[in-house]
Write a protein that holds these residues in place. Structure first.
Motif, PDB file in Angstrom:
ATOM      1  N   SER A   1      -6.709   4.362  -2.337  1.00  0.00           N
ATOM      2  CA  SER A   1      -6.252   3.981  -1.122  1.00  0.00           C
ATOM      3  C   SER A   1      -6.167   5.297  -0.113  1.00  0.00           C
ATOM      4  O   SER A   1      -6.400   5.148   0.994  1.00  0.00           O
ATOM      5  CB  SER A   1      -5.195   3.211  -1.117  1.00  0.00           C
ATOM      6  OG  SER A   1      -5.105   2.033  -1.844  1.00  0.00           O
TER       7      SER A   1
ATOM      8  N   GLN B   1      -5.507  -2.817   1.633  1.00  0.00           N
ATOM      9  CA  GLN B   1      -5.196  -3.490   0.322  1.00  0.00           C
ATOM     10  C   GLN B   1      -4.200  -4.517   0.673  1.00  0.00           C
ATOM     11  O   GLN B   1      -4.052  -5.495  -0.108  1.00  0.00           O
ATOM     12  CB  GLN B   1      -4.573  -2.322  -0.400  1.00  0.00           C
ATOM     13  CG  GLN B   1      -4.570  -2.885  -1.743  1.00  0.00           C
ATOM     14  CD  GLN B   1      -4.123  -1.588  -2.892  1.00  0.00           C
ATOM     15  OE1 GLN B   1      -4.280  -0.313  -2.493  1.00  0.00           O
ATOM     16  NE2 GLN B   1      -3.956  -1.818  -3.944  1.00  0.00           N
TER      17      GLN B   1
ATOM     18  N   ASP C   1     -10.773  -2.279   0.967  1.00  0.00           N
ATOM     19  CA  ASP C   1      -9.660  -1.605  -0.242  1.00  0.00           C
ATOM     20  C   ASP C   1      -9.489  -3.220  -1.150  1.00  0.00           C
ATOM     21  O   ASP C   1      -8.828  -3.880  -0.662  1.00  0.00           O
ATOM     22  CB  ASP C   1      -8.541  -1.161   0.206  1.00  0.00           C
ATOM     23  CG  ASP C   1      -7.897  -0.382  -0.718  1.00  0.00           C
ATOM     24  OD1 ASP C   1      -8.103  -0.442  -1.824  1.00  0.00           O
ATOM     25  OD2 ASP C   1      -6.945   0.571  -0.255  1.00  0.00           O
ATOM     26  N   GLU C   2      -9.998  -3.299  -2.187  1.00  0.00           N
ATOM     27  CA  GLU C   2      -9.981  -4.426  -3.001  1.00  0.00           C
ATOM     28  C   GLU C   2     -10.004  -5.730  -2.586  1.00  0.00           C
ATOM     29  O   GLU C   2      -9.122  -6.487  -2.364  1.00  0.00           O
ATOM     30  CB  GLU C   2      -8.290  -4.325  -3.771  1.00  0.00           C
ATOM     31  CG  GLU C   2      -8.326  -3.081  -4.692  1.00  0.00           C
ATOM     32  CD  GLU C   2      -7.084  -2.908  -5.537  1.00  0.00           C
ATOM     33  OE1 GLU C   2      -6.629  -4.149  -5.914  1.00  0.00           O
ATOM     34  OE2 GLU C   2      -6.683  -1.863  -5.907  1.00  0.00           O
TER      35      GLU C   2
HETATM   36 MG   LIG Z   1      -4.912   1.234  -3.504  1.00  0.00          MG
END
Ligand SMILES: [Mg+2]
Ligand SMILES: Nc1ncnc2c1ncn2[C@@H]1O[C@H](COP(=O)(O)OP(=O)(O)OP(=O)(O)O)[C@@H](O)[C@H]1O
Lengths: 406, 240
Positions: free
Chosen positions: B45, B83, B159-160
């Motif tokens: 991140s 995220q 992010d994910e």
């Molecule tokens: Mg992260």
């Protein structure tokens, strides 16, 4: 464009949070109603006045007034003791022809009642005195005329007798002397306006009164709610990540700050209008000046509160930490806002009040509401508020750099 | 050779005393999906935040579209999905999309079309007028992804993105990512799901503040002499 978008979004969020809205709009009304009830119902309160060497007539006059009882004291110390023990609310003392009044002044309505009662009683007494003096002098004149007639008769009856003549002259002289003194008495009664000096055990003549507190109270409500709610809102943006995401778009940092300002400005205007309407219609308080000016001042104050809230929210990591600013930021503002008279405080304490935004708004709104001052003559107060606003806003825009470097 | 969309050179990042990134070298080319994998707390991140200009580098350089970050104007060409979901939960899904669309600078005339399109991609069309507070976790994640897709950005940084999304929808989303790649747009994606890493053009393995390996999945498997990216990950980390 983006600024307007942010404003719309913040307003939408606000108007969907019914509870917060209710708090913002209903709480001030409720508190003001309560305060007006508490501060105004005891206007027909009972007062008792202690008097020292005051004429029996004046005592009688005061005691005749409704809600007033009079107690006479022989010495000043006895009366003072009674005042301290809350047995009486004020002392009236006669010094020669002048009066000295001392008020406990813990309750401003009582002080006002005493003042009024004493004034009325004094007027009534002096009118009575005038009346009696007038009747006296009228009587004296009648007597004088009768005496003169008698003298003339005597003179006519005994012109030949030199002895009798000299006796008549003596009588005439005596009578005329008497007449002169009567005139003088009348004169002195009508001219005598006793000097009254007021003393206050607590505070001064400006202490209290709901009407006096109102302008400051209004500013306080605006400041408090805008500060808290905007601070919380920005804190939430930060902790939920929406601020980061917002800053990951090409939006300018200033647009975010201005968007918040516009939306909370709208809110503050609505709140101020509501408060003004409640004070005028429900509480019957007179607004001498222009209501639009009142709203303008409160709008500026709201923007200062907003900028303050946003700034301080960056130092808080949770809503509870935001609440912790209340005793640090809000409560001192109340102390120095002018609700409590600062004249009697130490100079350095007074100096603190110069950095309190609510004080300037309170001063300005007081001038508008009570004295009808035009907004154009309040340049100083408004100027200071604007300086607060500009400085805090710049700090906020720069401060957002913490979350995005450009 | 065409210019790299993302170009990170010797990137370093410190938070106080803690050195999170030591020496990151990473490129993302046009029409390429690059996967960023690594253990939790490795700094994935952080790489993204530096790339976006939300954090400044402590050393090295981060260039996006050939321009040194941070740069505000360039953010309009990047679709970012954090995220965390970062949604306004008193607003409806549509209001969220419209708001972020406006912030990204999407023209009013295109807004409705854009919103409807991204909602279809993440299968949220039916729930668009519901408030986000009434969404399930997966729905929020999808809405967050939809926001990143708004405005057809040249670069997507995710992010994910597929955490909490069911397999069928995950496949649908990857199909959309493939289409985006085929249009010549680029994607940088972090993930803990190794099947997803297999679908990337190249995979960067982040460990100890460095990019330990950076190549196509098949090449990495060959290099580490294992069958899957998951095994590459475990072997690199030293877990047998
Ligand atoms: Mg992260
Ligand atoms: N703003 C910050 N201040 C201080 N330390 C930070 C900050 N952001 C991240 N870190 C630290 O940097 C390290 C890497 O964090 P990062 O969020 O990049 O990890 P990650 O690889 O994304 O992990 P995950 O897979 O769990 O999301 C962590 O040790 C974290 O504590």
């Amino acid at each position: 464009m983006r600024t307007i978008g942010i404003m719309n979004r913040v307003l939408k969020e606000l108007f969907r949070d019914k509870r917060t809205l209710a708090l913002m709009f209903l709480a001030p009304i409720l508190i003001m109603l309560l305060m007006s009830v508490i501060f105004n119902t005891n206007s027909s309160t009972d007062v008792s006045i202690g008097t020292i060497s005051v004429s029996h007539k004046l005592n009688q006059q005061m005691a005749d007034i409704k809600h007033v009882t009079v107690k006479t004291y022989d010495t000043k110390s006895a009366a003072k003791k009674a005042l301290k023990n809350e047995k009486i609310d004020a002392i009236v003392k006669k010094n020669g022809s002048n009066y000295s009044l001392t008020y406990a002044n813990t309750d401003s309505t009582k002080t006002a009642t005493v003042k009024l009662a004493f004034k009325n009683a004094l007027t009534a007494t002096s009118i009575n005195q005038l009346k009696s003096a007038l009747t006296k002098s009228t009587k004296a004149t009648v007597k004088l005329q009768a005496q003169l007639q008698a003298i003339q008769k005597q003179q006519a009856a005994a012109t030949a007798s030199a002895k009798a003549g000299s006796a008549a002259t003596a009588a005439q002289q005596a009578t005329s002397t008497k007449a002169t003194s009567t005139t003088m008495a009348t004169k002195s009664t009508s001219q005598k306006t006793p000097k009254i000096t007021n003393h206050y055990v607590y505070g001064d003549k400006d202490t209290g009164y709901f009407a006096k507190m109102l302008p400051i109270l209004m500013g306080f409500f605006v400041f408090f709610f805008v500060f808290l709610i905007s601070g919380m809102a920005l804190l939430k943006e930060r902790t939920t990540g929406t601020l980061d995401r917002l800053l990951a778009t090409p939006v300018k940092r200033s647009s975010i700050v201005f968007g918040y300002m516009l939306s909370y400005g709208v809110l503050a205007v609505i709140q101020t209008i509501l408060i003004v309407l409640v004070t005028v219609w429900l509480l019957g308080i007179e607004v001498v000046g222009n209501m639009a000016s009142v709203i303008v001042i409160n709008l500026i104050l709201a923007l200062v509160a907003l900028a303050f809230g946003i700034l301080l929210s960056t130092f808080a990591n949770s809503e509870f930490q935001m609440m912790q600013f209340i005793p640090l930021v809000i409560v001192p503002q109340v102390f120095f806002s002018g609700i409590i008279p600062l004249d009697s405080m130490a100079a350095w304490v007074k100096d603190i009040s110069y950095i309190i935004p609510i004080k300037y708004a309170g001063d300005a709104v007081t001038d508008i509401i009570m004295r009808g001052t035009s907004i154009w003559h309040l340049g100083f107060d408004i100027g200071i508020l604007l300086i607060f606003l500009v400085v805090l806003t710049v700090l906020n825009i720069v401060g957002l750099k913490r979350y995005r470097k450009v | 050779m065409s210019q790299a969309i993302i170009d990170l050179q010797h990137l370093a990042k410190k938070f106080g005393n803690q050195t999170v990134l030591k020496d990151i070298n990473l490129t993302v080319n046009p029409g390429e999906i690059v996967g960023l994998i690594g253990p939790s707390g490795a700094g994935k991140s952080t790489v993204i935040k530096v790339t976006l200009g939300m954090e400044v580098t402590s050393g090295g350089s981060a260039k996006v579209f050939g321009t040194v970050m941070p740069n505000r104007q360039l953010l309009g060409r990047i679709g970012y999905m954090a995220q965390t979901d970062a949604l306004y939960d008193t607003l409806t899904g549509r209001e969220n999309l419209k708001f972020y669309g406006l912030m990204k600078g999407i023209a009013k005339a295109d807004m409705t079309r854009e919103v409807d399109y991204v909602a279809k991609v993440v299968d949220l069309t039916a729930d668009l007028n519901k408030r986000v507070s009434g969404y399930s976790g997966g729905m929020m994640r999808r809405l967050s992804l939809a926001i990143a897709l708004l405005g057809k950005p040249d670069l997507l940084i995710l992010d994910e993105p597929t955490v909490g999304i069911d397999p069928a929808l995950r496949r649908q989303i990857w199909a959309e990512l493939g289409r985006i790649r085929d249009e010549g747009r680029s994607i940088l994606i972090t993930t803990h799901v190794m099947d997803e890493a297999e679908l990337c053009g190249r995979v960067a393995l982040l460990l100890d503040g460095k990019v330990m390996a950076f190549d196509a999945p098949a090449a990495l498997e060959q290099q580490y002499q294992v069958k899957t990216i998951e095994d590459v990950f475990l072997k690199a980390e030293g877990v047998e």
